[in-house]
Design an enzyme around this catalytic site. Structure first.
Site, PDB file in Angstrom:
ATOM      1  N   SER A   1       0.832  -1.197   0.000  1.00 44.43           N
ATOM      2  CA  SER A   1       0.000   0.000   0.000  1.00 44.43           C
ATOM      3  C   SER A   1       0.878   1.264   0.000  1.00 44.43           C
ATOM      4  O   SER A   1       1.652   1.470  -0.927  1.00 44.43           O
ATOM      5  CB  SER A   1      -0.963  -0.046   1.194  1.00 44.43           C
ATOM      6  OG  SER A   1      -1.972   0.926   1.082  1.00 44.43           O
TER       7      SER A   1
ATOM      8  N   ASP B   1      -9.903  -3.660  -5.188  1.00 40.21           N
ATOM      9  CA  ASP B   1      -9.195  -2.576  -4.514  1.00 40.21           C
ATOM     10  C   ASP B   1      -9.314  -1.291  -5.336  1.00 40.21           C
ATOM     11  O   ASP B   1      -9.117  -1.318  -6.555  1.00 40.21           O
ATOM     12  CB  ASP B   1      -7.721  -2.985  -4.385  1.00 40.21           C
ATOM     13  CG  ASP B   1      -6.855  -2.018  -3.604  1.00 40.21           C
ATOM     14  OD1 ASP B   1      -7.303  -0.902  -3.296  1.00 40.21           O
ATOM     15  OD2 ASP B   1      -5.704  -2.389  -3.302  1.00 40.21           O
TER      16      ASP B   1
ATOM     17  N   HIS C   1      -8.802  -4.269  -0.822  1.00 39.47           N
ATOM     18  CA  HIS C   1      -7.499  -3.853  -0.301  1.00 39.47           C
ATOM     19  C   HIS C   1      -7.268  -4.475   1.076  1.00 39.47           C
ATOM     20  O   HIS C   1      -8.116  -4.395   1.954  1.00 39.47           O
ATOM     21  CB  HIS C   1      -7.495  -2.321  -0.184  1.00 39.47           C
ATOM     22  CG  HIS C   1      -6.164  -1.723   0.122  1.00 39.47           C
ATOM     23  ND1 HIS C   1      -5.261  -1.399  -0.852  1.00 39.47           N
ATOM     24  CD2 HIS C   1      -5.588  -1.361   1.309  1.00 39.47           C
ATOM     25  CE1 HIS C   1      -4.186  -0.860  -0.298  1.00 39.47           C
ATOM     26  NE2 HIS C   1      -4.354  -0.840   1.011  1.00 39.47           N
TER      27      HIS C   1
END
Length: 350
Positions: free
Chosen positions: A180, A285, A315
């Site tokens: 991320s 995501d 995600h």
């Protein structure tokens, strides 16, 4: 253009989770302390992102078969020190050397401490007999862009310059690894190192999980060049983990020049000359297309790239729902991807 929209379709397994757990994630629901104004949402999230990983580490007990140290590394702009947590395999041979990973945690540039990846780093250290250097970069909103990025780059240079004393042989592998926001930093430090005489050629691989590679301007959206390709932010706006309100919180806390390649590595003029990359991207995501387009550009620019995609998954599904079959596949793919990166590093220096 909707070339990747089919990855948004939710799997039966994920639909069952949604039915059984309407709130799905701690990230999706605010407690009374926030709704009644006792504390801000940002303060609450920061607090739980310290407390919960710490509890997990305490429950796990002491590491076995590895040593863990936590030296301080001087940093600048503003000056200070950051901690790096160093995990080293135990060895009967004092001269044994290992490959290395720079671990960069996620958390929207605002959240978490070294504890969030403690168990992961222990597992990597044991599984791959590698030295893991996990960096505690300074967080937003107290520290704005590019402080966290620069801290991470300083930690990378510290790792490289101290490799002999850390029992690291970069020729066996020196991989920058992040998920991320951490993957955003991993992309960027790899690009920055490409032109740095002290680091050029030393990074052997990139491990990029659910990466953010291009900042979406609050008012204008994505840069015009990629607007017709970066569609997953809208297609997957119902992601219960990285939902629009949380993403806005991150953007407000971490302002910066969204068109600068050091904030949006997808916008770099070329990705040629970067080390091989293994990537994992979740189909449900909001960041999906940023990862897929980055992988596409890497391949077009001649960078060896391997990618695994998890259709319909949100995600961070692998950490929030480790019991899912998709999470088991994520872990198995991850091991194969890491071994591929280490194998390439070995071949490059054989």
């Amino acid at each position: 253009m909707a070339q990747w929209a089919h990855y948004s379709a939710k799997s039966e397994e994920w639909l069952q989770i949604l039915a059984q757990h309407p709130e799905v994630s701690l990230m999706a629901k605010l407690p009374p302390s926030v709704t009644d104004g006792t504390e801000s949402e940002l303060t609450w999230r920061k607090r739980i992102c310290v407390e919960l990983p710490r509890q997990s580490v305490e429950a796990a007990g002491a590491p076995v078969g590895i040593t863990v140290k936590e030296p301080l590394v001087p940093v600048s702009n503003p000056s200070g020190e950051i901690a790096v947590r160093v995990y080293t395999p135990e060895s009967q041979d004092s001269g044994e050397t290992f490959p290395a990973f720079l671990n960069i945690h996620g958390g929207g540039y605002c959240f978490f401490t070294l504890d969030v990846n403690e168990i992961k780093c222990r597992e990597f250290c044991s599984t791959y007999r590698a030295v893991i250097v996990s960096v505690e970069y300074r967080l937003a909103p107290e520290y704005k862009w590019p402080v966290g990025l620069n801290d991470t780059y300083t930690a990378l240079k510290w790792l490289a310059s101290n490799a002999p004393s850390l029992c690291i042989d970069p020729k066996k592998g020196l991989i920058v690894s992040g998920a991320s926001a951490g993957a955003n930093f991993a992309c960027t430090v790899a690009q920055r190192a490409r032109g740095d005489p002290e680091l050029k050629g030393k990074i052997t691989g990139q491990l990029l999980q659910v990466p953010q590679t291009c900042w979406r301007n609050v008012d204008q959206g994505y840069p015009e060049k990629y607007k017709d390709q970066l569609l997953s932010f809208d297609q997957n706006k119902d992601d219960p983990i990285l939902h629009p309100a949380l993403f806005k919180l991150f953007m407000d806390a971490y302002p910066g020049p969204s068109t600068d390649p050091e904030m949006s590595p997808l916008l770099a003029e070329t990705l040629a000359g970067l080390p091989p990359a293994y990537m994992q991207v979740a189909g449900g995501d909001p960041l999906r297309d940023e990862g897929l387009l980055y992988a596409q550009r890497l391949e077009e620019d001649g960078v060896p790239t391997k990618i695994d995609i998890y259709p319909g998954m949100p995600h961070g599904f692998d950490t929030n729902f480790p019991q899912l079959s998709a999470s088991a596949k994520w872990r198995a793919d991850l091991e194969s991807g890491v071994r591929w990166l280490l194998e390439l590093a070995g071949k490059a220096h054989s």
